[in-house]
Design a protein around this motif. Structure first.
Motif, PDB file in Angstrom:
ATOM      1  N   ASP A  47       0.834  -1.200   0.000  1.00  0.00           N
ATOM      2  CA  ASP A  47       0.000   0.000   0.000  1.00  0.00           C
ATOM      3  C   ASP A  47       0.873   1.256   0.000  1.00  0.00           C
ATOM      4  N   PHE A  48       1.940   1.242   0.803  1.00  0.00           N
ATOM      5  CA  PHE A  48       2.827   2.402   0.885  1.00  0.00           C
ATOM      6  C   PHE A  48       3.507   2.653  -0.463  1.00  0.00           C
ATOM      7  N   LEU A  49       3.997   1.579  -1.096  1.00  0.00           N
ATOM      8  CA  LEU A  49       4.655   1.728  -2.390  1.00  0.00           C
ATOM      9  C   LEU A  49       3.701   2.306  -3.436  1.00  0.00           C
ATOM     10  N   ALA A  50       2.459   1.814  -3.436  1.00  0.00           N
ATOM     11  CA  ALA A  50       1.492   2.303  -4.420  1.00  0.00           C
ATOM     12  C   ALA A  50       1.200   3.791  -4.206  1.00  0.00           C
ATOM     13  N   ARG A  51       1.030   4.180  -2.958  1.00  0.00           N
ATOM     14  CA  ARG A  51       0.758   5.597  -2.664  1.00  0.00           C
ATOM     15  C   ARG A  51       1.956   6.464  -3.058  1.00  0.00           C
ATOM     16  N   TRP A  52       3.148   5.974  -2.759  1.00  0.00           N
ATOM     17  CA  TRP A  52       4.358   6.726  -3.129  1.00  0.00           C
ATOM     18  C   TRP A  52       4.454   6.865  -4.650  1.00  0.00           C
ATOM     19  N   LYS A  53       4.190   5.791  -5.356  1.00  0.00           N
ATOM     20  CA  LYS A  53       4.272   5.810  -6.813  1.00  0.00           C
ATOM     21  C   LYS A  53       3.281   6.799  -7.414  1.00  0.00           C
ATOM     22  N   MET A  54       2.122   6.947  -6.769  1.00  0.00           N
ATOM     23  CA  MET A  54       1.107   7.881  -7.252  1.00  0.00           C
ATOM     24  C   MET A  54       1.384   9.318  -6.823  1.00  0.00           C
ATOM     25  N   GLY A  55       2.467   9.532  -6.057  1.00  0.00           N
ATOM     26  CA  GLY A  55       2.828  10.883  -5.657  1.00  0.00           C
ATOM     27  C   GLY A  55       2.145  11.380  -4.402  1.00  0.00           C
ATOM     28  N   ASP A  56       1.646  10.461  -3.554  1.00  0.00           N
ATOM     29  CA  ASP A  56       0.939  10.875  -2.346  1.00  0.00           C
ATOM     30  C   ASP A  56       1.866  11.396  -1.261  1.00  0.00           C
ATOM     31  N   PHE A  57       3.137  11.015  -1.307  1.00  0.00           N
ATOM     32  CA  PHE A  57       4.070  11.401  -0.248  1.00  0.00           C
ATOM     33  C   PHE A  57       5.122  12.368  -0.793  1.00  0.00           C
ATOM     34  N   PRO A  58       5.254  13.544  -0.187  1.00  0.00           N
ATOM     35  CA  PRO A  58       6.308  14.475  -0.607  1.00  0.00           C
ATOM     36  C   PRO A  58       7.656  14.023  -0.071  1.00  0.00           C
ATOM     37  N   ALA A  59       8.223  12.997  -0.696  1.00  0.00           N
ATOM     38  CA  ALA A  59       9.456  12.397  -0.194  1.00  0.00           C
ATOM     39  C   ALA A  59      10.151  11.624  -1.294  1.00  0.00           C
ATOM     40  N   GLU A  60      11.420  11.321  -1.056  1.00  0.00           N
ATOM     41  CA  GLU A  60      12.169  10.383  -1.889  1.00  0.00           C
ATOM     42  C   GLU A  60      12.259   9.064  -1.121  1.00  0.00           C
ATOM     43  N   LEU A  61      11.724   8.003  -1.692  1.00  0.00           N
ATOM     44  CA  LEU A  61      11.855   6.678  -1.099  1.00  0.00           C
ATOM     45  C   LEU A  61      13.154   6.084  -1.630  1.00  0.00           C
ATOM     46  N   VAL A  62      14.141   5.905  -0.748  1.00  0.00           N
ATOM     47  CA  VAL A  62      15.494   5.627  -1.224  1.00  0.00           C
ATOM     48  C   VAL A  62      15.902   4.165  -1.100  1.00  0.00           C
ATOM     49  N   CYS A  63      15.297   3.399  -0.182  1.00  0.00           N
ATOM     50  CA  CYS A  63      15.689   2.001  -0.058  1.00  0.00           C
ATOM     51  C   CYS A  63      14.702   1.239   0.819  1.00  0.00           C
ATOM     52  N   VAL A  64      14.780  -0.078   0.718  1.00  0.00           N
ATOM     53  CA  VAL A  64      13.997  -0.982   1.559  1.00  0.00           C
ATOM     54  C   VAL A  64      14.977  -1.903   2.275  1.00  0.00           C
ATOM     55  N   ILE A  65      14.799  -2.049   3.583  1.00  0.00           N
ATOM     56  CA  ILE A  65      15.655  -2.906   4.401  1.00  0.00           C
ATOM     57  C   ILE A  65      14.787  -3.956   5.067  1.00  0.00           C
ATOM     58  N   SER A  66      15.190  -5.222   4.951  1.00  0.00           N
ATOM     59  CA  SER A  66      14.356  -6.297   5.471  1.00  0.00           C
ATOM     60  C   SER A  66      15.210  -7.377   6.129  1.00  0.00           C
ATOM     61  N   ASN A  67      14.604  -8.042   7.119  1.00  0.00           N
ATOM     62  CA  ASN A  67      15.268  -9.191   7.748  1.00  0.00           C
ATOM     63  C   ASN A  67      14.897 -10.499   7.052  1.00  0.00           C
ATOM     64  N   HIS A  68      14.107 -10.411   5.977  1.00  0.00           N
ATOM     65  CA  HIS A  68      13.751 -11.575   5.168  1.00  0.00           C
ATOM     66  C   HIS A  68      13.867 -11.190   3.692  1.00  0.00           C
ATOM     67  N   THR A  69      13.709 -12.166   2.811  1.00  0.00           N
ATOM     68  CA  THR A  69      13.862 -11.898   1.373  1.00  0.00           C
ATOM     69  C   THR A  69      12.540 -11.946   0.607  1.00  0.00           C
ATOM     70  N   GLU A  70      11.437 -12.250   1.290  1.00  0.00           N
ATOM     71  CA  GLU A  70      10.164 -12.457   0.581  1.00  0.00           C
ATOM     72  C   GLU A  70       9.702 -11.244  -0.218  1.00  0.00           C
ATOM     73  N   LEU A  71      10.037 -10.038   0.223  1.00  0.00           N
ATOM     74  CA  LEU A  71       9.537  -8.831  -0.444  1.00  0.00           C
ATOM     75  C   LEU A  71      10.554  -8.201  -1.400  1.00  0.00           C
ATOM     76  N   ARG A  72      11.598  -8.948  -1.718  1.00  0.00           N
ATOM     77  CA  ARG A  72      12.610  -8.430  -2.640  1.00  0.00           C
ATOM     78  C   ARG A  72      12.020  -8.159  -4.023  1.00  0.00           C
ATOM     79  N   SER A  73      11.254  -9.104  -4.571  1.00  0.00           N
ATOM     80  CA  SER A  73      10.768  -8.961  -5.949  1.00  0.00           C
ATOM     81  C   SER A  73       9.830  -7.764  -6.083  1.00  0.00           C
ATOM     82  N   ILE A  74       8.974  -7.547  -5.080  1.00  0.00           N
ATOM     83  CA  ILE A  74       8.077  -6.382  -5.130  1.00  0.00           C
ATOM     84  C   ILE A  74       8.889  -5.094  -5.086  1.00  0.00           C
ATOM     85  N   THR A  75       9.885  -5.069  -4.225  1.00  0.00           N
ATOM     86  CA  THR A  75      10.746  -3.880  -4.108  1.00  0.00           C
ATOM     87  C   THR A  75      11.421  -3.571  -5.435  1.00  0.00           C
ATOM     88  N   GLU A  76      11.984  -4.587  -6.060  1.00  0.00           N
ATOM     89  CA  GLU A  76      12.709  -4.384  -7.307  1.00  0.00           C
ATOM     90  C   GLU A  76      11.768  -4.027  -8.451  1.00  0.00           C
TER      91      GLU A  76
END
Length: 287
Positions: free
Chosen positions: A106-135
């Protein structure tokens, strides 16, 4: 993709301190005397503590950086604390995630649509399951495993990454780890967490199970600033949904997920728009 900034940069100041006569007039006159144009102004007084709070946004006639420094000196001379942001300087945000994806996606979709006045610079995770969505969204993904014996080392690596990326805000999008006091003291930026409960009720693990066992009639979600005490930081935003005896734990989880997404998004947006003023363990939100 970043949210579009106003055509002309503005300054946004959050200030607070002991209440005294004429504060609103003094700040407004200071801006007026320098040919500034006030776009928004709001204030609040805590009657019990005798503290004055104000958010003021204006267009500066001259260079914003110089006016930022001058206004800061002026406000401090009044005995007030102040923080000032420039609308054309977008905060740099890092997302912390684990395996649970609803807040993250949900956060990524909102950011992509320009809802957040910010630069999303990276994703940090203790697991690998969300790597493909991030990329898929074109963002760097950093996998840092966290274990009982390696937690300090993992947090040191996280802090190093945050410094490399010059991160201004960390958002825990259901990152299922407790951040240590050392991490919070050294990460160099605020951390916003989403907790799947209407705090201070049902802090800690499995709050929906706790709520179901207690037979509550409302469930909620809470976005707050992370502190060294688990789920005890200053609250930014909360929302609730009615439930009854017919709802199972699964029903509560499903309803709660919708709350978590919207509450986290609203809290982050308010923070990025410089609308949240923290004092003690409370917040004033100029919404």
């Amino acid at each position: 993709m970043n949210a579009a900034s106003p055509a002309k940069p503005t300054l946004v100041a959050l200030l607070h301190g002991p209440d005294q006569p004429g504060l609103v007039a003094k700040t407004a006159n200071w801006i007026y005397e320098r040919d500034g144009n006030i776009l928004h102004a709001d204030q609040h007084r805590d009657d019990e503590a005798g503290i004055f709070f104000q958010r003021i946004e204006w267009e500066a006639a001259g260079a914003t950086e110089g006016e930022k420094e001058d206004f800061s000196s002026f406000v401090k001379a009044l005995g007030m604390k102040v923080s000032i942001a420039q609308s054309n300087v977008l905060p740099r945000v890092a997302l912390f995630v684990s395996k649970i994806e609803h807040c993250f996606v949900d956060f990524l979709a909102r950011w992509k649509m320009g809802d957040f006045p910010a630069e999303l610079v990276c994703v940090i995770s203790n697991h690998t399951e969300l790597r493909s969505i991030t990329e898929y969204y074109g963002l760097p993904f950093h996998h840092i495993p966290v274990g009982k014996e390696t937690k300090k080392e993992a947090e040191n690596s996280q802090v190093s990454l945050l410094r490399d990326y010059k991160v201004d805000l960390v958002v825990m999008a259901r990152y299922m780890q407790v951040l240590s006091a050392d991490f919070l003291a050294t990460c160099g930026c605020p951390v916003i967490n989403i907790h799947h409960s209407f705090l201070p009720a049902f802090a800690g693990a499995k709050p929906y199970h706790q709520a179901h066992s207690r037979g509550v009639k409302l469930i909620g979600a809470t976005a707050h600033y992370a502190t060294a005490v688990l789920d005890d930081g200053p609250i930014i935003q909360q929302d609730v949904s009615p439930v009854n005896h017919r709802h199972s734990v699964r029903d509560l989880v499903r309803r709660g997920r919708d709350l978590e997404k919207s509450v986290l998004a609203q809290a982050v947006r308010w923070h990025l728009e410089h609308r949240v003023l923290v004092y003690g363990n409370k917040t004033v939100v100029f919404d």
